[in-house]
Enzyme design. Structure first.
Site, PDB file in Angstrom:
ATOM      1  N   GLU A  99      -1.508  -8.191   8.810  1.00 35.20           N
ATOM      2  CA  GLU A  99      -1.419  -7.051   9.727  1.00 35.20           C
ATOM      3  C   GLU A  99      -2.328  -7.236  10.937  1.00 35.20           C
ATOM      4  O   GLU A  99      -1.974  -6.909  12.061  1.00 35.20           O
ATOM      5  CB  GLU A  99      -1.823  -5.780   8.973  1.00 35.20           C
ATOM      6  CG  GLU A  99      -1.753  -4.516   9.804  1.00 35.20           C
ATOM      7  CD  GLU A  99      -1.845  -3.263   8.946  1.00 35.20           C
ATOM      8  OE1 GLU A  99      -2.380  -3.355   7.825  1.00 35.20           O
ATOM      9  OE2 GLU A  99      -1.366  -2.217   9.401  1.00 35.20           O
ATOM     10  N   ARG A 159       0.834  -1.203   0.000  1.00 37.33           N
ATOM     11  CA  ARG A 159       0.000   0.000   0.000  1.00 37.33           C
ATOM     12  C   ARG A 159       0.871   1.256   0.000  1.00 37.33           C
ATOM     13  O   ARG A 159       2.102   1.171  -0.085  1.00 37.33           O
ATOM     14  CB  ARG A 159      -0.953  -0.025   1.187  1.00 37.33           C
ATOM     15  CG  ARG A 159      -0.284   0.130   2.523  1.00 37.33           C
ATOM     16  CD  ARG A 159      -1.326   0.206   3.638  1.00 37.33           C
ATOM     17  NE  ARG A 159      -0.706   0.290   4.929  1.00 37.33           N
ATOM     18  CZ  ARG A 159      -1.084  -0.419   5.989  1.00 37.33           C
ATOM     19  NH1 ARG A 159      -2.085  -1.284   5.897  1.00 37.33           N
ATOM     20  NH2 ARG A 159      -0.482  -0.260   7.143  1.00 37.33           N
ATOM     21  N   ASP A 160       0.230   2.413   0.111  1.00 37.05           N
ATOM     22  CA  ASP A 160       0.974   3.677   0.073  1.00 37.05           C
ATOM     23  C   ASP A 160       1.672   3.917   1.409  1.00 37.05           C
ATOM     24  O   ASP A 160       1.422   4.887   2.098  1.00 37.05           O
ATOM     25  CB  ASP A 160       0.023   4.834  -0.270  1.00 37.05           C
ATOM     26  CG  ASP A 160      -1.181   4.887   0.665  1.00 37.05           C
ATOM     27  OD1 ASP A 160      -1.308   4.004   1.550  1.00 37.05           O
ATOM     28  OD2 ASP A 160      -1.996   5.814   0.525  1.00 37.05           O
ATOM     29  N   GLU A 161       2.541   3.000   1.769  1.00 32.01           N
ATOM     30  CA  GLU A 161       3.283   3.095   3.017  1.00 32.01           C
ATOM     31  C   GLU A 161       4.685   2.532   2.765  1.00 32.01           C
ATOM     32  O   GLU A 161       5.581   3.262   2.417  1.00 32.01           O
ATOM     33  CB  GLU A 161       2.543   2.356   4.138  1.00 32.01           C
ATOM     34  CG  GLU A 161       2.842   2.962   5.476  1.00 32.01           C
ATOM     35  CD  GLU A 161       1.704   2.888   6.487  1.00 32.01           C
ATOM     36  OE1 GLU A 161       1.939   3.294   7.613  1.00 32.01           O
ATOM     37  OE2 GLU A 161       0.602   2.421   6.167  1.00 32.01           O
ATOM     38  N   HIS A 212       2.507  -8.287   6.630  1.00 29.02           N
ATOM     39  CA  HIS A 212       2.932  -7.422   7.726  1.00 29.02           C
ATOM     40  C   HIS A 212       3.544  -8.351   8.766  1.00 29.02           C
ATOM     41  O   HIS A 212       2.829  -9.017   9.485  1.00 29.02           O
ATOM     42  CB  HIS A 212       1.673  -6.772   8.306  1.00 29.02           C
ATOM     43  CG  HIS A 212       1.719  -5.293   8.395  1.00 29.02           C
ATOM     44  ND1 HIS A 212       1.483  -4.472   7.322  1.00 29.02           N
ATOM     45  CD2 HIS A 212       1.943  -4.476   9.455  1.00 29.02           C
ATOM     46  CE1 HIS A 212       1.552  -3.211   7.719  1.00 29.02           C
ATOM     47  NE2 HIS A 212       1.845  -3.183   9.009  1.00 29.02           N
TER      48      HIS A 212
HETATM   49  C1  BGC Z   1       1.950   0.636   9.965  1.00 23.67           C
HETATM   50  C2  BGC Z   1       2.328  -0.178  11.150  1.00 23.67           C
HETATM   51  C3  BGC Z   1       3.020   0.771  12.062  1.00 23.67           C
HETATM   52  C4  BGC Z   1       1.936   1.687  12.517  1.00 23.67           C
HETATM   53  C5  BGC Z   1       2.252   2.606  13.631  1.00 23.67           C
HETATM   54  C6  BGC Z   1       0.907   1.586  10.409  1.00 23.67           C
HETATM   55  O1  BGC Z   1       0.352   2.334   9.413  1.00 23.67           O
HETATM   56  O2  BGC Z   1       1.593  -0.124   8.876  1.00 23.67           O
HETATM   57  O3  BGC Z   1       2.754  -1.412  10.999  1.00 23.67           O
HETATM   58  O4  BGC Z   1       3.796   0.240  13.040  1.00 23.67           O
HETATM   59  O5  BGC Z   1       1.355   2.369  11.445  1.00 23.67           O
HETATM   60  O6  BGC Z   1       1.335   2.388  14.530  1.00 23.67           O
END
Ligand code: BGC
Length: 815
Positions: free
Chosen positions: A671, A410-412, A692
């Site tokens: 996740e 995803r956008d992360e 995740h």
């Molecule tokens: C991430 C997590 C990260 C969290 C912080 C999320 O968006 O994907 O794995 O640790 O933000 O709480």
């Protein structure tokens, strides 16, 4: 020690073209790439390409040094070099760019040579960066040396253009390639005319350019996957749901496969992976083949189950704003070979389609990630547990891509610290990740705030610019210590020590004894404990680690300082969060952290462990914790002799549990405990990744306790074998569970190969291999009155039996 190449005489170069990320031709109609809005990938103007011709008298010992602000591919004399992927990798570009050194003697010729570099925005100025490293276009720095002589280096004598087959490339969004454009291999031939190209512009980079450290991102060919199933659909039909279902015209197609306009081909690789699809297809010139990557297929077409399209179609809504697509437009060649270059996808499925007919010749999932050598292996008699182990390993393979990412789709795709520290010991057993984390600690130092705060994601970027989060920032202390314990090398501690001290100092200055910012806590727990409890607990833990690290580095005075600091931090914790010696709050995580971090007095510990066990049992043998409680859960139970409960949890199949997601069809760790359920469909779409690794941390327990391979000294110079056998009796087994009958583990430690295997099919047979020169203690449970050790019988009494072992192979049999 490698020679440090000094790039100071050379400069980064960039294009003179205002339109690379300028207003004129921008597909997004805005200046800043970070802000563009889109609905599809676009055919844009190409990527910045840089060319230089140079002379060589001889070819031997010709070295290439290169770095980029962005990701770079290099071509020499009509050939693409193949030194790795997404080069040179992500760093905090505000401070540093990493350079690679490669031998190119085989690419060059005596006389005239040409070098070409094509650079994508990558992590530097692609969407992922969120403008954090400025608004400059991608740039490159290169030097070619023959022996000591510099044959070429980036300066204004290089020519540049924005052109070529890769029209658009972005880590989150994907890639658009048009093979009707000139191939980079052709441009990099000395005969290709570049007289109309413009002179490159020198870019005044303020950071340092330093040698790459650690493992590199590569295409990992041994892990490539073949399609498990290929389906063809030609429309949708009504099935009573919101989106309907795909009309499948061929449920099990084989290759080669002719595809008509209007048909969609859905490929299932049977395994969630990270990298890209390598497709070979035949199509007329100008035909665009579109690929959409996804982790899951819609399961019904029902919006109430979270579906975003017809039953059987690719589910992509969880990618959020990331497009996760690729286009390839066929050129003149009869057969087109395409694998995206400057992006990667987290996926199991790819949907392939076109507005015109074409033929798919072959399909392969190429795995891209850090090439960390896999050194550990565990197998058990339980197929579901084996699947869980595989899921964790695939999570690691996919998410260790330049930095330890939270997720790859995803956008992360950011270097989230909390996730990384939770999984770091598991990772260190699965593969040699020492160099990988040494590099990432450099990123943490580079992104460290002025007052010492570690960023929540590293390298720091605009989309998440917070710092000092409890259990997240603490990764800067926890991970170096874990790496030291696993690999025995103090370099990572030495390099990082001042930074850790700065972090602790900053915490004290800003928060006194309360610990880091209580921001995320026991993330995604079913039963969330107070984040302030977590902060305080982790602060005491930080102090503990600082004592050990200071001692390891011979810094006695600092160790004493942290000992006194620990006492203060403990007092704060005890005053605030304990009552009658035990945590006031009642979640599982409270108890787990209090025990794992040694926060209660000895006299209360066993009692607290008993209460934890009872609490879990009363909860139907179900855990209720999130990222933090979970990675500490089973090791803590085993530390207090609660192996049976650890097995109950491991083999639990109800929600939430590890095997629950295996039963729901996972091929990586999810996740959320309920990212997808057969009963209800897709979990909360706002944040729902199917890759995740944090909960995969249970594999740490499997190595350290189930198989029992535990370092008794850093780097396994001393070894403690402590296999915890599944000794649950028939009446102790929770309903539906069976015992694990055998476990086989091996670990190629820094001190040599360790093996640990047990089998309870007939009595208890335990086999181990202890590396030469390693002092080892072994503790086995006594299940009989006698034990034979390599054929020699001896009597045993008591509940356990201990041995001191030297290097060698051993078999212990209790009948
Ligand atoms: C991430 C997590 C990260 C969290 C912080 C999320 O968006 O994907 O794995 O640790 O933000 O709480």
């Amino acid at each position: 020690m490698k020679e440090y190449f000094d790039f100071s005489s050379a400069g980064f170069i960039t294009t003179k073209f205002e339109n690379y990320f300028g207003e004129k031709n921008s597909p997004w109609g805005q200046k800043k790439p970070a802000l563009y809005q889109h609905t599809d990938l676009v055919d844009w103007i190409g990527l910045p390409v840089f060319i230089k011709d140079f002379e060589l008298k001889k070819t031997e010992n010709t070295k290439l040094y290169f770095s980029a602000l962005g990701c770079v591919e290099i071509y020499i004399n009509g050939k693409r070099t193949d030194f790795g992927e997404m080069k040179p990798g992500w760093s905090d570009y505000n401070k540093r760019a990493l350079y690679w050194e490669e031998d190119i003697s085989d690419f060059v010729v005596p006389g005239k040579n040409r070098i070409l570099a094509v650079v994508s925005p990558g992590w530097y100025c692609g969407r992922i960066a969120g403008g954090w490293y400025g608004e400059n276009p991608p740039s490159v720095i290169i030097a070619v040396r023959n022996g000591k002589k510099v044959a070429a280096e980036t300066d204004t004598s290089w020519v540049c253009n924005v052109c070529g087959q890769i029209r658009t490339a972005d880590i989150w969004d994907g890639e658009y390639r048009d093979n009707r454009e000139t191939d980079y291999t052709v441009m990099s031939e000395t005969g290709y005319d570049v007289s109309k190209w413009k002179k490159a512009k020198v870019f005044n980079y303020k950071g340092e350019v330093t040698p790459f450290i650690g493992s590199k991102v590569k295409r990992r060919d041994r892990l490539s996957l073949k399609p498990e199933n290929i389906k063809v659909s030609n429309g949708t039909e009504f099935n009573g749901t919101h989106f309907g279902k795909l009309t499948i015209s061929n449920p099990d197609a084989s290759l080669p496969l002719k595809v008509q306009r209007g048909e969609k081909v859905t490929v299932d690789f049977g395994q969630e992976t990270v990298g890209r699809l390598h497709i070979r297809f035949r199509a007329a010139e100008g035909v665009a083949v579109k690929m959409r990557y996804a982790e899951f297929l819609n399961d019904s077409g029902d919006i109430d189950r979270g579906n975003d399209g017809p039953d059987g179609s690719v589910y992509t809504i969880n990618l959020r704003s990331a497009l996760g697509k690729a286009y390839c437009v066929a050129g003149k060649e009869k057969t087109t070979d395409y694998a995206p270059t400057f992006t990667f996808f987290g996926y199991r499925y790819v949907e392939i389609s076109s507005e015109d007919s074409f033929e798919i010749v072959s399909l392969k999932a190429e795995v891209v990630g850090n090439d960390n050598i896999e050194i550990g292996k565990i197998e058990t008699s339980d197929e579901l547990v084996n699947k869980l182990i595989s899921n964790a390993l695939w999570g690691q393979r996919g998410n260790y891509l330049s930095v330890p990412t939270d997720c790859p789709q995803r956008d992360e795709r950011l270097g989230w610290t909390g996730d990384a520290q939770a999984f770091s010991i598991t990772a260190g057993y699965n593969a040699d990740v020492y160099g990988f984390f040494r590099k990432w600690m450099q990123d943490m130092r580079d992104s460290q705030g002025k007052r010492g705060g570690y960023a929540d994601v590293n390298p720091r970027v605009g989309v998440c610019n917070s710092e000092n989060a409890c259990a997240w920032g603490d990764a800067g202390v926890i991970i170096p210590y874990n790496m030291y314990m696993l690999y025995g090398d103090k370099t990572i501690l030495k390099e990082h020590y001042d930074s850790m001290e700065k972090y602790i100092k900053g915490l004290i200055a800003d928060f006194g004894m309360s610990g880091p910012v209580p921001r995320y806590g026991d993330w995604l727990a079913y039963d969330w404990c107070d984040n302030r409890f977590v902060s305080s607990a982790y602060f005491v833990h930080d102090c503990d680690l600082m004592i050990k690290i200071s001692e390891a580095l011979g810094k006695k005075d600092r160790a004493e300082y942290y000992t006194s600091l620990r006492a203060k931090a403990q007092k704060y914790f005890s005053d605030k969060f304990l009552k009658n010696g035990k945590p006031k709050e009642k979640t599982q995580c409270n108890k787990i952290l209090a025990l794992a971090f040694n926060l209660v007095e000895d006299k209360y510990k066993q009692k607290l462990a008993d209460e934890l066990e009872k609490q879990i049992r009363d909860n139907g043998n179900l855990l209720s914790c999130g990222f933090l409680g979970t990675y500490n859960l089973c090791p803590t139970l085993s530390l207090y002799g609660k192996d049976k409960m650890a097995y109950n949890l491991l083999l639990q199949r109800k929600e939430p549990s590890w095997l629950y997601s295996v039963d729901q069809g996972s091929t990586t760790i999810w996740e959320r405990w309920n990212s997808y359920t057969k009963e209800k469909g897709f979990g909360d779409v706002g944040m729902n990744s199917f890759n995740h690794y944090a909960y995969g941390s249970v594999v740490e327990w499997m190595y350290r306790y189930m198989a029992g391979i535990e370092p008794a000294a850093p780097g396994f110079r001393e070894l403690k074998l402590q296999p915890r056998i599944d000794l649950r009796t028939a009446d102790e087994l929770p309903e539906g569970q069976k015992n694990i009958k055998w476990v086989k583990a091996s670990y190629n430690s820094a001190s040599g190969l360790i093996k640990s295997e047990w089998n309870t099919e007939k009595g208890l047979v335990y086999k181990c291999t202890v590396p030469k020169g390693v002092k080892c203690t072994l503790t086995l449970p006594a299940v009989s009155d006698t034990i034979t050790v390599n054929g020699v019988k001896q009597d045993i009494s008591g509940e356990t039996v201990d041995f001191e072992l030297k290097g060698g192979n051993y078999t212990f049999i209790q009948k």
